[in-house]
Write a protein that holds these residues in place. Sequence first.
Motif, PDB file in Angstrom:
ATOM      1  N   ALA A 107      59.064 -35.096  27.125  1.00  0.00           N
ATOM      2  CA  ALA A 107      60.177 -35.970  27.522  1.00  0.00           C
ATOM      3  C   ALA A 107      61.211 -36.083  26.399  1.00  0.00           C
ATOM      4  O   ALA A 107      61.799 -37.137  26.189  1.00  0.00           O
ATOM      5  CB  ALA A 107      59.661 -37.348  27.943  1.00  0.00           C
ATOM      6  N   GLY A 108      61.393 -34.988  25.676  1.00  0.00           N
ATOM      7  CA  GLY A 108      62.380 -34.955  24.599  1.00  0.00           C
ATOM      8  C   GLY A 108      61.879 -35.459  23.258  1.00  0.00           C
ATOM      9  O   GLY A 108      62.599 -35.397  22.268  1.00  0.00           O
ATOM     10  N   TYR A 109      60.667 -35.948  23.195  1.00  0.00           N
ATOM     11  CA  TYR A 109      60.092 -36.458  21.954  1.00  0.00           C
ATOM     12  C   TYR A 109      59.206 -35.408  21.308  1.00  0.00           C
ATOM     13  O   TYR A 109      58.399 -34.765  21.988  1.00  0.00           O
ATOM     14  CB  TYR A 109      59.247 -37.721  22.212  1.00  0.00           C
ATOM     15  CG  TYR A 109      60.056 -38.909  22.658  1.00  0.00           C
ATOM     16  CD1 TYR A 109      60.650 -39.744  21.717  1.00  0.00           C
ATOM     17  CD2 TYR A 109      60.222 -39.181  24.014  1.00  0.00           C
ATOM     18  CE1 TYR A 109      61.394 -40.842  22.127  1.00  0.00           C
ATOM     19  CE2 TYR A 109      60.968 -40.267  24.431  1.00  0.00           C
ATOM     20  CZ  TYR A 109      61.551 -41.091  23.488  1.00  0.00           C
ATOM     21  OH  TYR A 109      62.291 -42.161  23.892  1.00  0.00           O
ATOM     22  N   LYS A 110      59.320 -35.241  20.014  1.00  0.00           N
ATOM     23  CA  LYS A 110      58.434 -34.350  19.272  1.00  0.00           C
ATOM     24  C   LYS A 110      57.055 -34.998  19.166  1.00  0.00           C
ATOM     25  O   LYS A 110      56.927 -36.216  19.046  1.00  0.00           O
ATOM     26  CB  LYS A 110      58.976 -34.050  17.864  1.00  0.00           C
ATOM     27  CG  LYS A 110      60.302 -33.320  17.881  1.00  0.00           C
ATOM     28  CD  LYS A 110      60.143 -31.911  18.398  1.00  0.00           C
ATOM     29  CE  LYS A 110      61.464 -31.178  18.359  1.00  0.00           C
ATOM     30  NZ  LYS A 110      61.393 -29.853  18.898  1.00  0.00           N
ATOM     31  N   VAL A 111      56.027 -34.174  19.206  1.00  0.00           N
ATOM     32  CA  VAL A 111      54.653 -34.652  19.131  1.00  0.00           C
ATOM     33  C   VAL A 111      54.154 -34.470  17.708  1.00  0.00           C
ATOM     34  O   VAL A 111      54.390 -33.439  17.083  1.00  0.00           O
ATOM     35  CB  VAL A 111      53.757 -33.866  20.115  1.00  0.00           C
ATOM     36  CG1 VAL A 111      52.312 -34.310  20.007  1.00  0.00           C
ATOM     37  CG2 VAL A 111      54.273 -34.010  21.543  1.00  0.00           C
ATOM     38  N   LYS A 127      52.563 -27.239  18.140  1.00  0.00           N
ATOM     39  CA  LYS A 127      53.664 -26.387  17.678  1.00  0.00           C
ATOM     40  C   LYS A 127      54.406 -25.809  18.885  1.00  0.00           C
ATOM     41  O   LYS A 127      55.646 -25.809  18.930  1.00  0.00           O
ATOM     42  CB  LYS A 127      53.117 -25.272  16.783  1.00  0.00           C
ATOM     43  CG  LYS A 127      54.178 -24.351  16.228  1.00  0.00           C
ATOM     44  CD  LYS A 127      53.559 -23.284  15.331  1.00  0.00           C
ATOM     45  CE  LYS A 127      54.618 -22.331  14.794  1.00  0.00           C
ATOM     46  NZ  LYS A 127      54.022 -21.293  13.949  1.00  0.00           N
ATOM     47  N   GLU A 128      53.657 -25.328  19.878  1.00  0.00           N
ATOM     48  CA  GLU A 128      54.267 -24.757  21.073  1.00  0.00           C
ATOM     49  C   GLU A 128      54.980 -25.827  21.909  1.00  0.00           C
ATOM     50  O   GLU A 128      56.072 -25.585  22.436  1.00  0.00           O
ATOM     51  CB  GLU A 128      53.219 -24.037  21.911  1.00  0.00           C
ATOM     52  CG  GLU A 128      52.695 -22.782  21.244  1.00  0.00           C
ATOM     53  CD  GLU A 128      51.578 -22.100  22.018  1.00  0.00           C
ATOM     54  OE1 GLU A 128      51.125 -22.634  23.062  1.00  0.00           O
ATOM     55  OE2 GLU A 128      51.155 -21.017  21.576  1.00  0.00           O
ATOM     56  N   ILE A 129      54.375 -26.990  22.030  1.00  0.00           N
ATOM     57  CA  ILE A 129      54.996 -28.092  22.791  1.00  0.00           C
ATOM     58  C   ILE A 129      56.312 -28.495  22.133  1.00  0.00           C
ATOM     59  O   ILE A 129      57.339 -28.642  22.806  1.00  0.00           O
ATOM     60  CB  ILE A 129      54.027 -29.293  22.884  1.00  0.00           C
ATOM     61  CG1 ILE A 129      52.861 -28.959  23.822  1.00  0.00           C
ATOM     62  CG2 ILE A 129      54.764 -30.558  23.344  1.00  0.00           C
ATOM     63  CD1 ILE A 129      51.701 -29.934  23.756  1.00  0.00           C
ATOM     64  N   ASN A 130      56.297 -28.668  20.830  1.00  0.00           N
ATOM     65  CA  ASN A 130      57.511 -29.064  20.120  1.00  0.00           C
ATOM     66  C   ASN A 130      58.583 -27.982  20.167  1.00  0.00           C
ATOM     67  O   ASN A 130      59.777 -28.274  20.278  1.00  0.00           O
ATOM     68  CB  ASN A 130      57.199 -29.473  18.683  1.00  0.00           C
ATOM     69  CG  ASN A 130      56.506 -30.822  18.614  1.00  0.00           C
ATOM     70  OD1 ASN A 130      56.601 -31.635  19.527  1.00  0.00           O
ATOM     71  ND2 ASN A 130      55.776 -31.044  17.546  1.00  0.00           N
TER      72      ASN A 130
END
Length: 168
Positions: free
Chosen positions: A36-40, A27-30
């Motif tokens: 690199a601009g990609y949602k996890v 959640k924090e990364i997204n």
Amino acid sequence: AFMGSLTGSAFTSDGTEGLNGAKLAIKEINAAGGVAGYKVELLSYDTKEMTPDAVISAFQRIEGNDDISATVSSLTSLTNFELEYFSELGMPYLLAVNSQQTRDFISPNPDAYSNVWSLTPSYDGYETELPVVLEGLIKAGTLNARDRTVALIGADNPYSMSIYGGLK
């Protein structure tokens, strides 16, 4: 991917907390823009009671999914045998389990496990620090240890046995 015991074992609470931690991290990364601009996206794989068959089944589902780039686990098996599978797969595998057990598994051939990382700090202090702490408590008068005997109570699993072995 997250891989851990989510149902059917005494370690289900560890697996559930590990999965919750992975969800929060993603959640924090997204929220910060992803990687690199990609949602996890997080996929979870239950190792149930952590039998070899359950762990291998979860690993095979991860291995068969080309969209999975890395796996994190809280507690997958009691012996770390899955490290060999992840080593051969070459996928980054981050695990949070007994560091001594992981070290013992990897140390004979560390180059073979360059994609495997332990997230758990060393438990070496269990072997050396507890006697120091107990001695300090005795000297401070907060621990009454008349005969200076301590009972060690543990379980018959690699985690508990490594602590017991260091303290006895």
